[in-house]
Design a protein around this motif. Structure first.
Motif, PDB file in Angstrom:
ATOM      1  N   ILE A  62    -159.890 -11.999   8.320  1.00  0.00           N
ATOM      2  CA  ILE A  62    -159.956 -13.388   7.849  1.00  0.00           C
ATOM      3  C   ILE A  62    -159.847 -13.438   6.330  1.00  0.00           C
ATOM      4  O   ILE A  62    -159.148 -14.294   5.775  1.00  0.00           O
ATOM      5  CB  ILE A  62    -161.273 -14.051   8.311  1.00  0.00           C
ATOM      6  N   ALA A  63    -160.532 -12.519   5.653  1.00  0.00           N
ATOM      7  CA  ALA A  63    -160.629 -12.560   4.199  1.00  0.00           C
ATOM      8  C   ALA A  63    -159.366 -12.078   3.487  1.00  0.00           C
ATOM      9  O   ALA A  63    -159.099 -12.484   2.363  1.00  0.00           O
ATOM     10  CB  ALA A  63    -161.816 -11.732   3.732  1.00  0.00           C
ATOM     11  N   LEU A 114    -163.873  -9.934  10.056  1.00  0.00           N
ATOM     12  CA  LEU A 114    -164.113 -10.580   8.758  1.00  0.00           C
ATOM     13  C   LEU A 114    -163.074 -10.166   7.722  1.00  0.00           C
ATOM     14  O   LEU A 114    -162.626 -10.989   6.921  1.00  0.00           O
ATOM     15  CB  LEU A 114    -165.519 -10.251   8.257  1.00  0.00           C
ATOM     16  N   MET A 152    -168.766 -14.424   0.903  1.00  0.00           N
ATOM     17  CA  MET A 152    -168.152 -13.615   1.939  1.00  0.00           C
ATOM     18  C   MET A 152    -168.207 -12.136   1.561  1.00  0.00           C
ATOM     19  O   MET A 152    -168.389 -11.289   2.424  1.00  0.00           O
ATOM     20  CB  MET A 152    -166.722 -14.082   2.144  1.00  0.00           C
ATOM     21  N   VAL A 176    -166.962  -6.482  14.135  1.00  0.00           N
ATOM     22  CA  VAL A 176    -167.257  -7.685  13.334  1.00  0.00           C
ATOM     23  C   VAL A 176    -166.661  -7.552  11.937  1.00  0.00           C
ATOM     24  O   VAL A 176    -166.065  -8.504  11.410  1.00  0.00           O
ATOM     25  CB  VAL A 176    -168.782  -7.930  13.275  1.00  0.00           C
ATOM     26  N   LEU A 177    -166.795  -6.377  11.342  1.00  0.00           N
ATOM     27  CA  LEU A 177    -166.218  -6.143  10.014  1.00  0.00           C
ATOM     28  C   LEU A 177    -164.698  -6.277  10.032  1.00  0.00           C
ATOM     29  O   LEU A 177    -164.113  -6.855   9.113  1.00  0.00           O
ATOM     30  CB  LEU A 177    -166.604  -4.759   9.502  1.00  0.00           C
ATOM     31  N   ILE A 229    -169.800  -9.019   3.835  1.00  0.00           N
ATOM     32  CA  ILE A 229    -169.020  -7.834   4.207  1.00  0.00           C
ATOM     33  C   ILE A 229    -169.702  -6.566   3.696  1.00  0.00           C
ATOM     34  O   ILE A 229    -169.810  -5.576   4.430  1.00  0.00           O
ATOM     35  CB  ILE A 229    -167.568  -7.954   3.700  1.00  0.00           C
TER      36      ILE A 229
END
Length: 111
Positions: free
Chosen positions: A56-57, A53, A1, A49-50, A5
């Motif tokens: 989520i991370a 992510l 992941m 999108v970043l 990123i």
């Protein structure tokens, strides 16, 4: 992941660099290039999108992401207005494009 990123961050910064570079290339004639608007829109999409992510991370900085989103929307809007108006682009719109791009980069680095 982490690699994904990092890759998207690099692509995001390249899009902003292309948008600013095409503005600099067209600064003398004030004839905008379609690439400027498309690169700014690409940076906006990659930024969204970043943000997803990173959310989520881990624990994202929502204020920073919100400010960057608003400034990116302004940059994209101004770039598309300039693309539509062509050489007749008003000065506030024309000079607002690099201002919004630079502010977005400053927020990314310093906040």
């Amino acid at each position: 992941m982490s690699f994904l990123i990092s890759l998207l961050v690099v692509l995001h910064m390249i899009c902003w660099a292309v948008a600013l570079g095409t503005w600099v290339a067209a600064a003398r004639t004030r004839q905008p290039n379609k690439g400027m608007a498309h690169a700014a829109a690409g940076a906006l999409v990659l930024g969204i999108v970043l943000a997803a992510l990173v959310s989520i991370a881990g624990d994202p900085n929502h204020m920073k992401l919100g400010i960057k989103l608003v400034v990116a929307l302004v940059a994209v809007l101004l770039a598309y207005i300039a693309d539509r108006k062509g050489a007749d682009t008003p000065s506030p719109v024309w000079f607002g494009i690099p201002t919004a791009i630079i502010v977005n980069i400053f927020v990314a680095v310093l906040v």
